[in-house]
Design a protein around this motif. Structure first.
Motif, PDB file in Angstrom:
ATOM      1  N   ASP A 125       0.818  -1.216   0.000  1.00 26.13           N
ATOM      2  CA  ASP A 125       0.000   0.000   0.000  1.00 26.13           C
ATOM      3  C   ASP A 125       0.850   1.264   0.000  1.00 26.13           C
ATOM      4  OD1 ASP A 125      -2.314  -1.466  -0.087  1.00 26.13           O
ATOM      5  OD2 ASP A 125      -2.730  -1.312   2.065  1.00 26.13           O
ATOM      6  N   GLY A 126       2.075   1.176   0.520  1.00 30.51           N
ATOM      7  CA  GLY A 126       2.959   2.341   0.570  1.00 30.51           C
ATOM      8  C   GLY A 126       3.666   2.635  -0.734  1.00 30.51           C
ATOM      9  N   ILE A 127       3.573   1.732  -1.681  1.00 32.38           N
ATOM     10  CA  ILE A 127       4.236   1.922  -2.969  1.00 32.38           C
ATOM     11  C   ILE A 127       3.329   2.763  -3.866  1.00 32.38           C
ATOM     12  CG2 ILE A 127       4.989   0.683  -5.052  1.00 32.38           C
ATOM     13  CD1 ILE A 127       5.908  -1.551  -3.193  1.00 32.38           C
ATOM     14  N   PRO A 128       3.915   3.680  -4.635  1.00 33.45           N
ATOM     15  CA  PRO A 128       3.089   4.523  -5.526  1.00 33.45           C
ATOM     16  C   PRO A 128       2.204   3.686  -6.451  1.00 33.45           C
ATOM     17  CG  PRO A 128       5.368   5.276  -5.511  1.00 33.45           C
ATOM     18  CD  PRO A 128       5.338   3.995  -4.743  1.00 33.45           C
ATOM     19  N   GLU A 129       1.023   4.180  -6.710  1.00 36.29           N
ATOM     20  CA  GLU A 129       0.008   3.458  -7.489  1.00 36.29           C
ATOM     21  C   GLU A 129       0.548   2.998  -8.841  1.00 36.29           C
ATOM     22  OE1 GLU A 129      -3.292   1.538  -8.696  1.00 36.29           O
ATOM     23  OE2 GLU A 129      -2.974   2.354  -6.704  1.00 36.29           O
ATOM     24  N   ARG A 130       1.383   3.778  -9.477  1.00 36.80           N
ATOM     25  CA  ARG A 130       1.926   3.442 -10.804  1.00 36.80           C
ATOM     26  C   ARG A 130       2.650   2.091 -10.778  1.00 36.80           C
ATOM     27  NH1 ARG A 130       1.965   3.551 -15.988  1.00 36.80           N
ATOM     28  NH2 ARG A 130       3.880   4.036 -17.064  1.00 36.80           N
ATOM     29  N   ARG A 131       3.270   1.762  -9.628  1.00 34.44           N
ATOM     30  CA  ARG A 131       3.986   0.497  -9.501  1.00 34.44           C
ATOM     31  C   ARG A 131       3.186  -0.555  -8.745  1.00 34.44           C
ATOM     32  NH1 ARG A 131       9.529   3.177  -7.514  1.00 34.44           N
ATOM     33  NH2 ARG A 131      10.161   4.094  -9.482  1.00 34.44           N
ATOM     34  N   ARG A 132       2.253  -0.117  -7.910  1.00 34.41           N
ATOM     35  CA  ARG A 132       1.533  -1.050  -7.038  1.00 34.41           C
ATOM     36  C   ARG A 132       0.745  -2.093  -7.827  1.00 34.41           C
ATOM     37  NH1 ARG A 132      -2.547   1.947  -4.034  1.00 34.41           N
ATOM     38  NH2 ARG A 132      -0.752   3.188  -3.493  1.00 34.41           N
ATOM     39  N   LEU A 133      -0.045  -1.662  -8.793  1.00 36.64           N
ATOM     40  CA  LEU A 133      -0.858  -2.609  -9.570  1.00 36.64           C
ATOM     41  C   LEU A 133       0.018  -3.592 -10.354  1.00 36.64           C
ATOM     42  CD1 LEU A 133      -3.561  -3.686 -10.508  1.00 36.64           C
ATOM     43  CD2 LEU A 133      -3.611  -1.879 -12.238  1.00 36.64           C
ATOM     44  N   PRO A 134       1.065  -3.122 -11.067  1.00 35.29           N
ATOM     45  CA  PRO A 134       1.917  -4.103 -11.763  1.00 35.29           C
ATOM     46  C   PRO A 134       2.562  -5.124 -10.817  1.00 35.29           C
ATOM     47  CG  PRO A 134       2.309  -1.913 -12.638  1.00 35.29           C
ATOM     48  CD  PRO A 134       1.406  -1.753 -11.441  1.00 35.29           C
ATOM     49  N   ILE A 135       2.966  -4.686  -9.625  1.00 34.90           N
ATOM     50  CA  ILE A 135       3.566  -5.631  -8.673  1.00 34.90           C
ATOM     51  C   ILE A 135       2.525  -6.637  -8.217  1.00 34.90           C
ATOM     52  CG2 ILE A 135       4.578  -5.874  -6.379  1.00 34.90           C
ATOM     53  CD1 ILE A 135       5.734  -3.082  -6.749  1.00 34.90           C
ATOM     54  N   GLY A 166       9.489  -1.670  -8.653  1.00 35.79           N
ATOM     55  CA  GLY A 166       8.530  -1.828  -7.569  1.00 35.79           C
ATOM     56  C   GLY A 166       8.902  -2.966  -6.633  1.00 35.79           C
ATOM     57  N   LEU A 167       9.394  -4.080  -7.200  1.00 34.54           N
ATOM     58  CA  LEU A 167       9.792  -5.204  -6.353  1.00 34.54           C
ATOM     59  C   LEU A 167      10.984  -4.838  -5.479  1.00 34.54           C
ATOM     60  CD1 LEU A 167       9.386  -8.326  -8.664  1.00 34.54           C
ATOM     61  CD2 LEU A 167       8.059  -7.745  -6.636  1.00 34.54           C
ATOM     62  N   GLU A 168      11.914  -4.075  -6.034  1.00 31.95           N
ATOM     63  CA  GLU A 168      13.060  -3.630  -5.225  1.00 31.95           C
ATOM     64  C   GLU A 168      12.576  -2.773  -4.058  1.00 31.95           C
ATOM     65  OE1 GLU A 168      16.192  -4.642  -5.187  1.00 31.95           O
ATOM     66  OE2 GLU A 168      15.456  -6.035  -6.703  1.00 31.95           O
TER      67      GLU A 168
END
Length: 184
Positions: A125-135, A166-168
């Motif tokens: 949830d703390g990751i920006p939305e642009r990366r959250r969905l792909p992760i 995002g995974l990093e």
């Protein structure tokens, strides 16, 4: 549905006439049946990907090496999906009982698993939305092409970059919470 006089349809038919037999030979060489995958389904997916490629690049020439690369990536994606969907076979017993005692998890382990899942959710949830969905899609086993399509990302390469970065970030957040060490 595309009409037979559509230029993309005509080019696809020419491409399949030229390389259709090679596609079948390649698919049979992968032994997809051993993994529970119907080669005809993968062949259909190859046709769809070639059709999309022809729509994107109406003037491009597609050579045997490109078709072979499309077949290989389609097979890899099918194998990944098969691994994600792999299910344990049902027991052969016909006595009507379900072996719940074998599947029950100790309460302390269940609590630990729940805590780790909540930690993962907080980190995600703390990751920006642009990366959250792909992760999230990557963690569910979707291919990069599928992630690009579902998340409205321009290309599979852009999806790969978003997932990688995002995974990093997710790994670092999990490390900071003490929820694991990861090999890089």
């Amino acid at each position: 549905m595309a009409s037979p006089s559509d230029p993309v349809h005509l080019r696809l038919e020419q491409l399949l006439t030229a390389f259709g037999a090679r596609v079948k030979v390649l698919l049979s060489g992968y032994g997809l049946d051993k993994h529970g995958i119907d080669p005809a389904d993968v062949e259909q997916e190859v046709r769809i990907r070639l059709w999309h490629a022809l729509e994107r690049d109406r003037s491009g020439a597609f050579h045997a090496s490109y078709v072979q690369r499309v077949v290989a990536s389609t097979v890899i994606d099918a194998l990944r999906r098969a691994q994600v969907r792999a299910a344990e076979p049902l027991p052969d017993e016909d006595d009507g009982s379900v072996g719940l005692e074998a599947t029950q998890v100790a309460p302390d382990r269940r609590a630990g698993d729940l805590e780790r899942m909540q930690g993962l959710k907080r980190c995600l949830d703390g990751i920006p939305e642009r990366r959250r969905l792909p992760i999230a899609l990557h963690l569910q086993g979707f291919s990069l092409q599928e992630i690009a399509e579902l998340a409205d990302i321009p290309s599979a390469e852009a999806a790969r970059k978003l997932v990688s970065r995002g995974l990093e970030e997710l790994k670092q957040r999990l490390r900071d919470l003490g929820l694991g060490e990861f090999e890089d």
